[in-house]
Design a protein around this motif. Structure first.
Motif, PDB file in Angstrom:
ATOM      1  N   GLY A   1       0.884   3.142  -5.944  1.00 11.21           N
ATOM      2  CA  GLY A   1       0.386   3.377  -7.296  1.00 11.21           C
ATOM      3  C   GLY A   1      -0.449   2.183  -7.714  1.00 11.21           C
ATOM      4  O   GLY A   1      -0.774   1.308  -6.908  1.00 11.21           O
ATOM      5  N   ARG A   2      -0.780   2.134  -8.986  1.00 10.02           N
ATOM      6  CA  ARG A   2      -1.485   0.976  -9.526  1.00 10.02           C
ATOM      7  C   ARG A   2      -1.207   0.928 -11.020  1.00 10.02           C
ATOM      8  O   ARG A   2      -0.750   1.895 -11.621  1.00 10.02           O
ATOM      9  N   TRP A   3      -1.460  -0.227 -11.601  1.00  8.07           N
ATOM     10  CA  TRP A   3      -1.318  -0.366 -13.044  1.00  8.07           C
ATOM     11  C   TRP A   3      -2.564   0.210 -13.682  1.00  8.07           C
ATOM     12  O   TRP A   3      -3.674  -0.109 -13.305  1.00  8.07           O
TER      13      TRP A   3
ATOM     14  N   GLY B   1      -2.524   0.338  -5.093  1.00  4.42           N
ATOM     15  CA  GLY B   1      -3.549   1.370  -5.199  1.00  4.42           C
ATOM     16  C   GLY B   1      -3.856   2.032  -3.870  1.00  4.42           C
ATOM     17  O   GLY B   1      -4.831   2.740  -3.755  1.00  4.42           O
ATOM     18  N   GLY B   2      -3.032   1.814  -2.856  1.00  2.00           N
ATOM     19  CA  GLY B   2      -3.289   2.340  -1.526  1.00  2.00           C
ATOM     20  C   GLY B   2      -3.057   3.831  -1.398  1.00  2.00           C
ATOM     21  O   GLY B   2      -2.682   4.513  -2.344  1.00  2.00           O
ATOM     22  N   GLU B   3      -3.293   4.298  -0.185  1.00  2.00           N
ATOM     23  CA  GLU B   3      -3.149   5.722   0.156  1.00  2.00           C
ATOM     24  C   GLU B   3      -4.001   6.580  -0.754  1.00  2.00           C
ATOM     25  O   GLU B   3      -5.075   6.202  -1.180  1.00  2.00           O
ATOM     26  N   ALA B   4      -3.523   7.758  -1.116  1.00  2.53           N
ATOM     27  CA  ALA B   4      -4.290   8.680  -1.960  1.00  2.53           C
ATOM     28  C   ALA B   4      -3.983   8.461  -3.442  1.00  2.53           C
ATOM     29  O   ALA B   4      -4.485   9.186  -4.282  1.00  2.53           O
ATOM     30  N   ASN B   5      -3.136   7.491  -3.762  1.00  4.79           N
ATOM     31  CA  ASN B   5      -2.742   7.266  -5.145  1.00  4.79           C
ATOM     32  C   ASN B   5      -3.583   6.203  -5.830  1.00  4.79           C
ATOM     33  O   ASN B   5      -3.188   5.648  -6.837  1.00  4.79           O
ATOM     34  N   ALA B   6      -4.729   5.885  -5.262  1.00  7.12           N
ATOM     35  CA  ALA B   6      -5.570   4.815  -5.828  1.00  7.12           C
ATOM     36  C   ALA B   6      -6.144   5.229  -7.168  1.00  7.12           C
ATOM     37  O   ALA B   6      -6.378   6.333  -7.469  1.00  7.12           O
TER      38      ALA B   6
END
Length: 92
Positions: A45-47, A87-92
């Motif tokens: 995920g990411r903030w 923010g990696g994978e497809a969840n960027a």
């Protein structure tokens, strides 16, 4: 750090050996008795969206994975859902 392998991959590697080079059935039995690795997929995920919380007086950012706001947004993991904040994978 530990490395994890699939049981089938280990069995395939042993069975590729010539039958008289080792005792394939012995190795196969040993590997089959091994417990499977207890691993979980990494959730990314990411903030995201930020806000100022008037009740606590803290600036908070939202986790893109669980959508909860946290004042601990500088950390590499979400304190609520445990998502890795890269923010990696497809969840960027």
């Amino acid at each position: 750090m530990a490395e994890y392998i699939e049981k089938q991959s280990a069995l395939n590697a042993i069975l590729r050996e010539p039958p008289d080079a080792h005792y394939p059935s012995w190795y196969m039995a040993k590997i089959k008795m091994l417990p499977a690795a207890d691993v979980a997929p990494v959730v990314h995920g990411r903030w995201g969206t930020g806000r100022f919380n008037l009740e606590t007086g803290n600036y908070e950012e939202q986790c893109t994975r669980c959508r909860n706001f946290s004042k601990e947004y500088g950390k590499p993991y979400c304190p609520n859902c445990g998502a890795k904040m890269d923010g990696g994978e497809a969840n960027a």
